[in-house]
Design a protein around this motif. Structure first.
Motif, PDB file in Angstrom:
ATOM      1  N   ALA A 135       0.838  -1.208   0.000  1.00  0.00           N
ATOM      2  CA  ALA A 135       0.000   0.000   0.000  1.00  0.00           C
ATOM      3  C   ALA A 135       0.873   1.259   0.000  1.00  0.00           C
ATOM      4  O   ALA A 135       0.552   2.256  -0.665  1.00  0.00           O
ATOM      5  CB  ALA A 135      -0.934  -0.008   1.210  1.00  0.00           C
ATOM      6  N   PHE A 136       1.968   1.221   0.740  1.00  0.00           N
ATOM      7  CA  PHE A 136       2.900   2.355   0.777  1.00  0.00           C
ATOM      8  C   PHE A 136       3.453   2.652  -0.615  1.00  0.00           C
ATOM      9  O   PHE A 136       3.509   3.817  -1.045  1.00  0.00           O
ATOM     10  CB  PHE A 136       4.045   2.073   1.748  1.00  0.00           C
ATOM     11  N   VAL A 137       3.871   1.615  -1.342  1.00  0.00           N
ATOM     12  CA  VAL A 137       4.435   1.813  -2.675  1.00  0.00           C
ATOM     13  C   VAL A 137       3.399   2.412  -3.617  1.00  0.00           C
ATOM     14  O   VAL A 137       3.702   3.336  -4.395  1.00  0.00           O
ATOM     15  CB  VAL A 137       4.990   0.484  -3.230  1.00  0.00           C
ATOM     16  N   GLU A 138       2.162   1.930  -3.547  1.00  0.00           N
ATOM     17  CA  GLU A 138       1.120   2.484  -4.408  1.00  0.00           C
ATOM     18  C   GLU A 138       0.881   3.962  -4.098  1.00  0.00           C
ATOM     19  O   GLU A 138       0.705   4.787  -5.001  1.00  0.00           O
ATOM     20  CB  GLU A 138      -0.171   1.684  -4.268  1.00  0.00           C
ATOM     21  N   GLU A 139       0.883   4.311  -2.825  1.00  0.00           N
ATOM     22  CA  GLU A 139       0.702   5.712  -2.440  1.00  0.00           C
ATOM     23  C   GLU A 139       1.878   6.560  -2.898  1.00  0.00           C
ATOM     24  O   GLU A 139       1.707   7.702  -3.347  1.00  0.00           O
ATOM     25  CB  GLU A 139       0.533   5.829  -0.927  1.00  0.00           C
ATOM     26  N   ALA A 140       3.100   6.005  -2.781  1.00  0.00           N
ATOM     27  CA  ALA A 140       4.297   6.754  -3.186  1.00  0.00           C
ATOM     28  C   ALA A 140       4.285   7.061  -4.678  1.00  0.00           C
ATOM     29  O   ALA A 140       4.744   8.133  -5.111  1.00  0.00           O
ATOM     30  CB  ALA A 140       5.547   5.963  -2.820  1.00  0.00           C
ATOM     31  N   LYS A 141       3.738   6.152  -5.472  1.00  0.00           N
ATOM     32  CA  LYS A 141       3.609   6.409  -6.909  1.00  0.00           C
ATOM     33  C   LYS A 141       2.518   7.436  -7.178  1.00  0.00           C
ATOM     34  O   LYS A 141       2.720   8.401  -7.930  1.00  0.00           O
ATOM     35  CB  LYS A 141       3.311   5.103  -7.647  1.00  0.00           C
ATOM     36  N   ALA A 142       1.360   7.230  -6.575  1.00  0.00           N
ATOM     37  CA  ALA A 142       0.203   8.091  -6.856  1.00  0.00           C
ATOM     38  C   ALA A 142       0.411   9.523  -6.364  1.00  0.00           C
ATOM     39  O   ALA A 142      -0.074  10.482  -6.991  1.00  0.00           O
ATOM     40  CB  ALA A 142      -1.047   7.499  -6.214  1.00  0.00           C
ATOM     41  N   SER A 143       1.131   9.692  -5.266  1.00  0.00           N
ATOM     42  CA  SER A 143       1.318  11.022  -4.673  1.00  0.00           C
ATOM     43  C   SER A 143       2.382  11.853  -5.371  1.00  0.00           C
ATOM     44  O   SER A 143       2.508  13.048  -5.115  1.00  0.00           O
ATOM     45  CB  SER A 143       1.689  10.881  -3.198  1.00  0.00           C
ATOM     46  N   GLY A 144       3.178  11.210  -6.230  1.00  0.00           N
ATOM     47  CA  GLY A 144       4.267  11.915  -6.889  1.00  0.00           C
ATOM     48  C   GLY A 144       5.592  11.807  -6.168  1.00  0.00           C
ATOM     49  O   GLY A 144       6.601  12.353  -6.638  1.00  0.00           O
ATOM     50  N   LEU A 145       5.635  11.105  -5.039  1.00  0.00           N
ATOM     51  CA  LEU A 145       6.884  10.977  -4.282  1.00  0.00           C
ATOM     52  C   LEU A 145       7.969  10.313  -5.120  1.00  0.00           C
ATOM     53  O   LEU A 145       9.118  10.773  -5.146  1.00  0.00           O
ATOM     54  CB  LEU A 145       6.642  10.172  -2.999  1.00  0.00           C
ATOM     55  N   VAL A 146       7.629   9.243  -5.827  1.00  0.00           N
ATOM     56  CA  VAL A 146       8.625   8.545  -6.647  1.00  0.00           C
ATOM     57  C   VAL A 146       9.121   9.449  -7.773  1.00  0.00           C
ATOM     58  O   VAL A 146      10.325   9.561  -8.014  1.00  0.00           O
ATOM     59  CB  VAL A 146       8.039   7.230  -7.207  1.00  0.00           C
ATOM     60  N   ALA A 147       8.185  10.106  -8.458  1.00  0.00           N
ATOM     61  CA  ALA A 147       8.571  10.989  -9.574  1.00  0.00           C
ATOM     62  C   ALA A 147       9.470  12.123  -9.095  1.00  0.00           C
ATOM     63  O   ALA A 147      10.462  12.469  -9.750  1.00  0.00           O
ATOM     64  CB  ALA A 147       7.327  11.541 -10.252  1.00  0.00           C
ATOM     65  N   ARG A 148       9.146  12.712  -7.948  1.00  0.00           N
ATOM     66  CA  ARG A 148       9.970  13.811  -7.425  1.00  0.00           C
ATOM     67  C   ARG A 148      11.366  13.328  -7.053  1.00  0.00           C
ATOM     68  O   ARG A 148      12.362  14.005  -7.323  1.00  0.00           O
ATOM     69  CB  ARG A 148       9.290  14.455  -6.211  1.00  0.00           C
ATOM     70  N   ALA A 149      11.438  12.147  -6.440  1.00  0.00           N
ATOM     71  CA  ALA A 149      12.742  11.616  -6.044  1.00  0.00           C
ATOM     72  C   ALA A 149      13.606  11.332  -7.269  1.00  0.00           C
ATOM     73  O   ALA A 149      14.824  11.571  -7.254  1.00  0.00           O
ATOM     74  CB  ALA A 149      12.552  10.344  -5.218  1.00  0.00           C
ATOM     75  N   LEU A 150      13.003  10.820  -8.328  1.00  0.00           N
ATOM     76  CA  LEU A 150      13.754  10.581  -9.557  1.00  0.00           C
ATOM     77  C   LEU A 150      14.244  11.896 -10.159  1.00  0.00           C
ATOM     78  O   LEU A 150      15.408  12.027 -10.544  1.00  0.00           O
ATOM     79  CB  LEU A 150      12.881   9.834 -10.566  1.00  0.00           C
ATOM     80  N   ALA A 151      13.354  12.883 -10.233  1.00  0.00           N
ATOM     81  CA  ALA A 151      13.722  14.162 -10.828  1.00  0.00           C
ATOM     82  C   ALA A 151      14.818  14.863 -10.031  1.00  0.00           C
ATOM     83  O   ALA A 151      15.774  15.399 -10.607  1.00  0.00           O
ATOM     84  CB  ALA A 151      12.490  15.059 -10.938  1.00  0.00           C
ATOM     85  N   GLU A 152      14.695  14.838  -8.714  1.00  0.00           N
ATOM     86  CA  GLU A 152      15.663  15.543  -7.867  1.00  0.00           C
ATOM     87  C   GLU A 152      17.038  14.889  -7.899  1.00  0.00           C
ATOM     88  O   GLU A 152      18.035  15.529  -7.574  1.00  0.00           O
ATOM     89  CB  GLU A 152      15.137  15.611  -6.435  1.00  0.00           C
ATOM     90  N   SER A 153      17.102  13.619  -8.293  1.00  0.00           N
ATOM     91  CA  SER A 153      18.394  12.936  -8.380  1.00  0.00           C
ATOM     92  C   SER A 153      18.880  12.824  -9.821  1.00  0.00           C
ATOM     93  O   SER A 153      19.782  12.055 -10.123  1.00  0.00           O
ATOM     94  CB  SER A 153      18.299  11.537  -7.752  1.00  0.00           C
ATOM     95  N   GLY A 154      18.256  13.605 -10.734  1.00  0.00           N
ATOM     96  CA  GLY A 154      18.710  13.640 -12.111  1.00  0.00           C
ATOM     97  C   GLY A 154      18.308  12.450 -12.951  1.00  0.00           C
ATOM     98  O   GLY A 154      18.937  12.165 -13.975  1.00  0.00           O
ATOM     99  N   GLN A 155      17.248  11.749 -12.552  1.00  0.00           N
ATOM    100  CA  GLN A 155      16.811  10.544 -13.270  1.00  0.00           C
ATOM    101  C   GLN A 155      15.380  10.691 -13.779  1.00  0.00           C
ATOM    102  O   GLN A 155      14.614   9.729 -13.790  1.00  0.00           O
ATOM    103  CB  GLN A 155      16.924   9.331 -12.339  1.00  0.00           C
ATOM    104  N   ALA A 156      15.035  11.873 -14.229  1.00  0.00           N
ATOM    105  CA  ALA A 156      13.654  12.135 -14.641  1.00  0.00           C
ATOM    106  C   ALA A 156      13.222  11.312 -15.845  1.00  0.00           C
ATOM    107  O   ALA A 156      12.023  11.184 -16.104  1.00  0.00           O
ATOM    108  CB  ALA A 156      13.484  13.621 -14.932  1.00  0.00           C
ATOM    109  N   ASP A 157      14.185  10.762 -16.601  1.00  0.00           N
ATOM    110  CA  ASP A 157      13.802   9.963 -17.762  1.00  0.00           C
ATOM    111  C   ASP A 157      13.412   8.541 -17.399  1.00  0.00           C
ATOM    112  O   ASP A 157      12.921   7.787 -18.244  1.00  0.00           O
ATOM    113  CB  ASP A 157      14.916   9.931 -18.800  1.00  0.00           C
TER     114      ASP A 157
END
Length: 259
Positions: free
Chosen positions: A230-252
């Motif tokens: 459930a945590f992983v699904e929330e992390a995807k839906a909330s944008g947490l995963v996308a933000r973490a990727l972008a902030e570490s230079g992995q937006a692609d």
């Protein structure tokens, strides 16, 4: 028995969610400290910051799991996914960030993926190989990092090419270069960066596999898995995963679809 009654009474007054999280914390980290395996061998997921501390989506997710469960966090660093798997069999971590694979699933309980990255091939500019389908031929040597997701996948899939295993994924690229091997297999991003710095190399178009990165816990800790999923699904839906990727230079890198 008398000393326990106040504790039991206090526990009964806790909100149900707090009691549930305490149970999950005990299941996922029996020692009382969340030991999170961080694989620096995959630069899409983890990098070292200027102070040497982990950064990237793995570190962000580990910190958020620890925060929500009220657990102290300890990073356990590795330089290859295969070594994470081996250490898990020795009980050296409580939480990992690895690609889902049938072999790994024999000892690791996985969530749905949170990131999907590509497995790609790199060759020399003068190589006759132009398509992924042309790699699996006699005489073709493919450099991989031992125990990586693409090593496990290619071990099952390749019938004619020879797999050459290096201790880590970065070492496999170095071996490809030093020994004149025909192909290097790896995560797309580091291959693209390496080819950009070396004009005599090129990355083949497309991908030979989709690498689904998930959060894992050791087998036997099933009680924590519903909460973690459930945590992983929330992390995807909330944008947490996308933000973490972008902030570490992995937006692609692509956030995985809902599980």
């Amino acid at each position: 028995m008398t000393p326990r009654r106040p504790l039991l009474a206090a526990a009964a007054l806790l909100p149900a969610t707090a009691r549930a999280d305490a149970a999950v914390a005990a299941a996922i980290a029996p020692s009382g400290t969340l030991r999170a395996a961080i694989n620096f061998g995959n630069p899409v997921l983890a990098q070292r910051g200027p102070d040497g501390a982990p950064r990237g989506v793995s570190a962000v997710l580990a910190a958020e799991v620890a925060r929500r469960l009220g657990l102290p966090l300890r990073h356990v660093p590795f330089d290859a996914a295969g070594r994470v798997t081996e250490a898990g069999a020795r009980g050296e971590w409580d939480l990992c960030f690895l690609a889902v694979d049938p072999q790994r699933a024999q000892g690791i309980l996985f969530t749905a993926p949170y990131v999907v990255i590509e497995g790609a091939y790199m060759v020399r500019q003068d190589s006759p190989i132009t398509r992924n389908e042309e790699v699996d031929r006699p005489g073709v040597r493919v450099a991989v990092g031992r125990g990586s997701a693409y090593d496990l996948f290619l071990t099952r899939e390749l019938r004619h090419a020879t797999i050459i295993r290096a201790p880590t994924s970065p070492a496999s690229v170095a071996q490809f270069m030093a020994e004149g091997l025909e192909v290097a297999a790896n995560v797309r991003q580091p291959l693209v960066a390496h080819a950009a710095a070396n004009p005599g190399l090129r990355v083949l178009p497309g991908r030979f596999m989709a690498i689904e990165q998930a959060v894992g816990i050791p087998g036997g800790r099933e009680a924590a898995l519903p909460w973690l999923r459930a945590f992983v699904e929330e992390a995807k839906a909330s944008g947490l995963v996308a933000r973490a990727l972008a902030e570490s230079g992995q937006a692609d890198a692509a956030v995985a679809p809902p599980g």
